[in-house]
Design a protein around this motif. Structure first.
Motif, short mmCIF file in Angstrom:
data_model
loop_
_atom_site.label_atom_id
_atom_site.label_comp_id
_atom_site.label_asym_id
_atom_site.label_seq_id
_atom_site.Cartn_x
_atom_site.Cartn_y
_atom_site.Cartn_z
N GLY A 157 -68.05 4.92 -57.65
CA GLY A 157 -68.20 3.82 -56.70
C GLY A 157 -67.28 3.94 -55.50
N LYS A 158 -66.52 5.03 -55.42
CA LYS A 158 -65.61 5.23 -54.29
C LYS A 158 -66.39 5.55 -53.03
N ARG A 159 -65.84 5.08 -51.92
CA ARG A 159 -66.43 5.39 -50.61
C ARG A 159 -65.82 6.69 -50.11
N LEU A 160 -66.69 7.59 -49.63
CA LEU A 160 -66.25 8.90 -49.15
C LEU A 160 -66.73 9.11 -47.73
N LEU A 161 -65.93 9.80 -46.96
CA LEU A 161 -66.31 10.15 -45.60
C LEU A 161 -66.96 11.54 -45.63
N ARG A 193 -70.66 10.24 -41.69
CA ARG A 193 -71.13 9.01 -42.32
C ARG A 193 -70.30 8.69 -43.55
N ILE A 194 -70.46 7.49 -44.03
CA ILE A 194 -69.77 7.06 -45.24
C ILE A 194 -70.78 7.03 -46.38
N ALA A 195 -70.42 7.65 -47.50
CA ALA A 195 -71.27 7.66 -48.69
C ALA A 195 -70.50 7.07 -49.86
N ILE A 196 -71.22 6.64 -50.86
CA ILE A 196 -70.60 6.07 -52.05
C ILE A 196 -70.87 7.01 -53.22
N HIS A 197 -69.79 7.42 -53.90
CA HIS A 197 -69.91 8.29 -55.05
C HIS A 197 -70.59 7.49 -56.17
#
Length: 98
Positions: A66-70, A58-62
């Motif tokens: 605000g960065k998108r992380l896998l 899934r994709i999460a946001i730090h």
């Protein structure tokens, strides 16, 4: 409750040496992790079922940047209590220990 307290209580209840109880707990943990890593569930009658579940990628946001992380997929372990255990927990008076 920590491991030592748990071992003490079980040892007293079944009148067995603490070393034996510790070995039984370790063996249970090893069997549980072995079977769940093989995607097999472990059911204990009148207690419940331990079941491995795969969480998808899934994709999460730090939150700070605000960065998108896998987030990679992973296996988690879930526990479903038996009806007998649920009934016993709900029938006992609740104590508020803190």
């Amino acid at each position: 409750m920590d491991r030592k307290s748990f071992i003490d209580i079980v040892s007293e209840r079944i009148d067995a040496p603490k070393e034996t109880v510790s070995q039984l707990i370790d063996a249970f943990r090893d069997i549980l992790s072995e079977k769940c890593s093989e995607s097999d569930s472990v059911a204990l009658p009148s207690f419940g079922t331990f079941e491995p579940r795969k969480r998808m990628e899934r994709i999460a946001i730090h939150p700070a940047s605000g960065k998108r992380l896998l987030v990679p997929p992973k296996i988690t372990l879930s526990f479903k209590p038996s009806a007998i255990l649920k009934q016993k927990l709900n029938s006992e008076p609740q104590t508020n220990e803190q």
